[in-house]
Design a protein around this motif. Structure first.
Motif, PDB file in Angstrom:
ATOM      1  N   ALA A 241      34.072  45.330  40.050  1.00 54.71           N
ATOM      2  CA  ALA A 241      35.256  44.704  40.653  1.00 54.71           C
ATOM      3  C   ALA A 241      35.023  43.250  41.046  1.00 54.71           C
ATOM      4  O   ALA A 241      35.984  42.488  41.209  1.00 54.71           O
ATOM      5  CB  ALA A 241      35.681  45.495  41.885  1.00 54.71           C
ATOM      6  N   ALA A 242      33.757  42.863  41.213  1.00 56.43           N
ATOM      7  CA  ALA A 242      33.470  41.477  41.615  1.00 56.43           C
ATOM      8  C   ALA A 242      33.806  40.539  40.463  1.00 56.43           C
ATOM      9  O   ALA A 242      33.533  40.844  39.304  1.00 56.43           O
ATOM     10  CB  ALA A 242      32.007  41.341  41.996  1.00 56.43           C
ATOM     11  N   ARG A 248      41.479  49.193  39.561  1.00 59.87           N
ATOM     12  CA  ARG A 248      40.524  50.306  39.431  1.00 59.87           C
ATOM     13  C   ARG A 248      39.375  49.926  38.514  1.00 59.87           C
ATOM     14  O   ARG A 248      39.584  49.305  37.466  1.00 59.87           O
ATOM     15  CB  ARG A 248      41.242  51.543  38.894  1.00 59.87           C
ATOM     16  N   HIS A 249      38.169  50.276  38.927  1.00 61.73           N
ATOM     17  CA  HIS A 249      36.966  50.032  38.123  1.00 61.73           C
ATOM     18  C   HIS A 249      36.075  51.250  38.256  1.00 61.73           C
ATOM     19  O   HIS A 249      36.315  52.113  39.102  1.00 61.73           O
ATOM     20  CB  HIS A 249      36.225  48.782  38.618  1.00 61.73           C
ATOM     21  N   THR A 250      35.021  51.302  37.434  1.00 64.88           N
ATOM     22  CA  THR A 250      34.107  52.435  37.564  1.00 64.88           C
ATOM     23  C   THR A 250      32.755  51.960  38.084  1.00 64.88           C
ATOM     24  O   THR A 250      32.356  50.811  37.891  1.00 64.88           O
ATOM     25  CB  THR A 250      33.869  53.161  36.216  1.00 64.88           C
ATOM     26  N   LEU A 251      32.066  52.886  38.760  1.00 67.83           N
ATOM     27  CA  LEU A 251      30.665  52.733  39.122  1.00 67.83           C
ATOM     28  C   LEU A 251      30.017  54.031  38.648  1.00 67.83           C
ATOM     29  O   LEU A 251      30.173  55.069  39.282  1.00 67.83           O
ATOM     30  CB  LEU A 251      30.490  52.548  40.633  1.00 67.83           C
ATOM     31  N   ARG A 252      29.377  53.973  37.477  1.00 69.43           N
ATOM     32  CA  ARG A 252      28.914  55.177  36.772  1.00 69.43           C
ATOM     33  C   ARG A 252      30.140  56.048  36.508  1.00 69.43           C
ATOM     34  O   ARG A 252      31.066  55.575  35.864  1.00 69.43           O
ATOM     35  CB  ARG A 252      27.819  55.869  37.586  1.00 69.43           C
ATOM     36  N   GLU A 257      38.546  51.945  43.676  1.00 74.20           N
ATOM     37  CA  GLU A 257      39.766  51.163  43.798  1.00 74.20           C
ATOM     38  C   GLU A 257      39.465  49.984  44.713  1.00 74.20           C
ATOM     39  O   GLU A 257      38.816  50.155  45.740  1.00 74.20           O
ATOM     40  CB  GLU A 257      40.845  52.042  44.424  1.00 74.20           C
ATOM     41  N   VAL A 258      39.922  48.812  44.316  1.00 71.93           N
ATOM     42  CA  VAL A 258      39.702  47.627  45.135  1.00 71.93           C
ATOM     43  C   VAL A 258      41.051  47.107  45.595  1.00 71.93           C
ATOM     44  O   VAL A 258      41.914  46.780  44.776  1.00 71.93           O
ATOM     45  CB  VAL A 258      38.983  46.530  44.333  1.00 71.93           C
ATOM     46  N   GLY A 259      41.202  47.055  46.897  1.00 67.30           N
ATOM     47  CA  GLY A 259      42.467  46.557  47.446  1.00 67.30           C
ATOM     48  C   GLY A 259      42.449  45.049  47.552  1.00 67.30           C
ATOM     49  O   GLY A 259      41.431  44.403  47.282  1.00 67.30           O
ATOM     50  N   PRO A 260      43.578  44.478  47.955  1.00 63.66           N
ATOM     51  CA  PRO A 260      43.659  43.022  48.126  1.00 63.66           C
ATOM     52  C   PRO A 260      42.674  42.518  49.180  1.00 63.66           C
ATOM     53  O   PRO A 260      42.303  41.346  49.195  1.00 63.66           O
ATOM     54  CB  PRO A 260      45.105  42.787  48.590  1.00 63.66           C
ATOM     55  N   ASN A 271      34.284  55.769  52.792  1.00 69.53           N
ATOM     56  CA  ASN A 271      33.056  54.978  52.641  1.00 69.53           C
ATOM     57  C   ASN A 271      33.171  53.936  51.526  1.00 69.53           C
ATOM     58  O   ASN A 271      33.972  54.086  50.606  1.00 69.53           O
ATOM     59  CB  ASN A 271      31.845  55.878  52.387  1.00 69.53           C
ATOM     60  N   PHE A 272      32.345  52.916  51.633  1.00 70.63           N
ATOM     61  CA  PHE A 272      32.327  51.857  50.625  1.00 70.63           C
ATOM     62  C   PHE A 272      31.582  52.327  49.378  1.00 70.63           C
ATOM     63  O   PHE A 272      30.652  53.111  49.460  1.00 70.63           O
ATOM     64  CB  PHE A 272      31.620  50.601  51.155  1.00 70.63           C
ATOM     65  N   ALA A 273      32.001  51.828  48.226  1.00 74.72           N
ATOM     66  CA  ALA A 273      31.320  52.175  46.971  1.00 74.72           C
ATOM     67  C   ALA A 273      30.938  50.884  46.268  1.00 74.72           C
ATOM     68  O   ALA A 273      31.487  50.533  45.239  1.00 74.72           O
ATOM     69  CB  ALA A 273      32.228  53.034  46.097  1.00 74.72           C
ATOM     70  N   GLY A 274      30.000  50.148  46.851  1.00 75.16           N
ATOM     71  CA  GLY A 274      29.644  48.838  46.311  1.00 75.16           C
ATOM     72  C   GLY A 274      30.594  47.787  46.861  1.00 75.16           C
ATOM     73  O   GLY A 274      31.490  48.088  47.648  1.00 75.16           O
ATOM     74  N   SER A 275      30.383  46.553  46.456  1.00 79.97           N
ATOM     75  CA  SER A 275      31.226  45.477  46.992  1.00 79.97           C
ATOM     76  C   SER A 275      31.835  44.667  45.861  1.00 79.97           C
ATOM     77  O   SER A 275      31.423  44.762  44.707  1.00 79.97           O
ATOM     78  CB  SER A 275      30.406  44.570  47.903  1.00 79.97           C
ATOM     79  N   SER A 276      32.818  43.853  46.216  1.00 79.68           N
ATOM     80  CA  SER A 276      33.406  42.922  45.252  1.00 79.68           C
ATOM     81  C   SER A 276      33.041  41.484  45.625  1.00 79.68           C
ATOM     82  O   SER A 276      33.671  40.538  45.171  1.00 79.68           O
ATOM     83  CB  SER A 276      34.928  43.096  45.198  1.00 79.68           C
TER      84      SER A 276
END
Ligand SMILES: [Zn+2]
Length: 339
Positions: A241-242, A248-252, A257-260, A271-276
């Protein structure tokens, strides 16, 4: 011949935890050459000239396959060779307990062995630079010592190690803390918890995610104050997502989902699933949240990262636009995203 672009604080940044970028998920098998170059050009557009290509928890076979595949791409691409300084394995040697495993699949977590470490080292072509593990797992001290003897740095993360576990791991060569303050349960005992244990260990260099979300700015300030100034580094721990629009993106296999607001979540989970986060933004955030001069913030995202990993400093990016196109590689996003 054009004159070089001006150099400004933050040029030549080094991110030690990159799980994906610009819509490209590094956890997929067979990332295409074009997709990889698209992600690396995206990183360079955010002043990041070096990274550790990061793979998260999976079966050893799958991790070896991915490492061999990216090594092949590195051999064929000068851009990939220059940008990917090596690999960071975050898993599968992590604590599979709720609150600690984060977005990793706990069913795939296991205790480390020297034999598995050797397979991963071989698959990486000797470019494995950093391993994050939970040092309380059986066999961890032996594997830490083995990795360190091969020039790999070892970090604690996704762990609830006790004081004796930490003593043994530090004696074996443990030297870093991965995203300190995250991958822990939302509620912890007031005093006896892994955050307090790690903050008190001056031997360990702490790595923080300065997006203002993984750690609120006041928490980041307190944690940084608890560490010796030369034992503080930063990373984005970013995923696909960065450097990409919200969506929507995948991590494995995990759909995120990345919001505004830039928060990366598994839909329906808190919980967080990585960062953008991007590393150029991280430098600005560090300066704003901590009051650090930009040069100091840049150093903790570049030369200090390299020296903590035993590597040369990242090159200064004099120009982003005059890089020759490596033969055989397309760079347009439309081609790149056909991964
Ligand atoms: Zn993690």
């Amino acid at each position: 011949m054009s004159s070089p672009a001006p150099v400004f604080p933050g040029d030549g940044l080094f991110d030690l935890q990159v799980n994906g970028f610009a819509g490209v998920d590094f956890q997929q098998d067979h990332v295409s050459p074009a997709a990889l170059e698209h992600a690396l050009r995206g990183l360079r557009a955010h002043r990041t000239s070096r990274i550790l290509y990061t793979l998260i928890t999976d079966r050893i076979d799958a991790l070896c396959r991915r490492l061999e595949h990216v090594e092949n791409l590195r051999r064929r691409s000068p851009l990939a060779r220059d940008t990917i300084a090596g690999y960071h394995l975050e898993g599968p040697w992590l604590l599979p307990e709720p609150g600690y495993h984060g977005a990793h699949d706990p069913a795939l977590m296991r205790a480390p062995t020297v034999a598995d470490a050797d397979r991963l080292l071989a698959a990486s072509g000797g470019h494995l630079r950093l391993v994050t593990l939970a040092p309380e797992l059986p066999g961890a001290p032996e594997v830490i010592a083995h990795l360190v003897s091969r020039g790999v740095r070892v970090a604690i993360g996704h762990s609830n190690a006790s004081e004796p576990d930490l003593d043994r791991a530090i004696s074996a060569g443990l030297s870093l803390c991965t995203h300190l303050g995250n991958a822990v349960p939302a509620r912890l005992p007031r005093h006896d918890n892994i955050l307090k244990r790690l903050l008190a260990r001056d031997e360990l260099t702490a790595v923080f995610i300065p997006d203002g979300l993984h750690l609120p700015p006041s928490v980041l300030r307190n944690f940084v104050r608890a560490k010796p100034r030369d034992k503080v580094l930063f990373t984005t721990d970013c995923m696909a997502a960065a450097g990409a629009p919200p969506g929507r993106h995948t991590l494995r296999h995990v759909v995120t989902e990345v919001g505004p607001d830039g928060v990366v979540r598994e839909p329906g989970k808190p919980n967080f699933a990585g960062s953008s986060l991007t590393l150029d933004r991280a430098v600005d955030n560090i300066s704003r949240f901590l009051g650090w001069p930009l040069d100091d913030a840049s150093a903790a995202c570049s030369v200090l990262v390299a020296s903590s990993l035993g590597l040369h400093p990242p090159p200064v990016l004099a120009s982003h636009s005059t890089e020759p196109e490596p033969a055989g590689f397309a760079s347009t996003a439309s081609t790149a995203l056909r991964a």
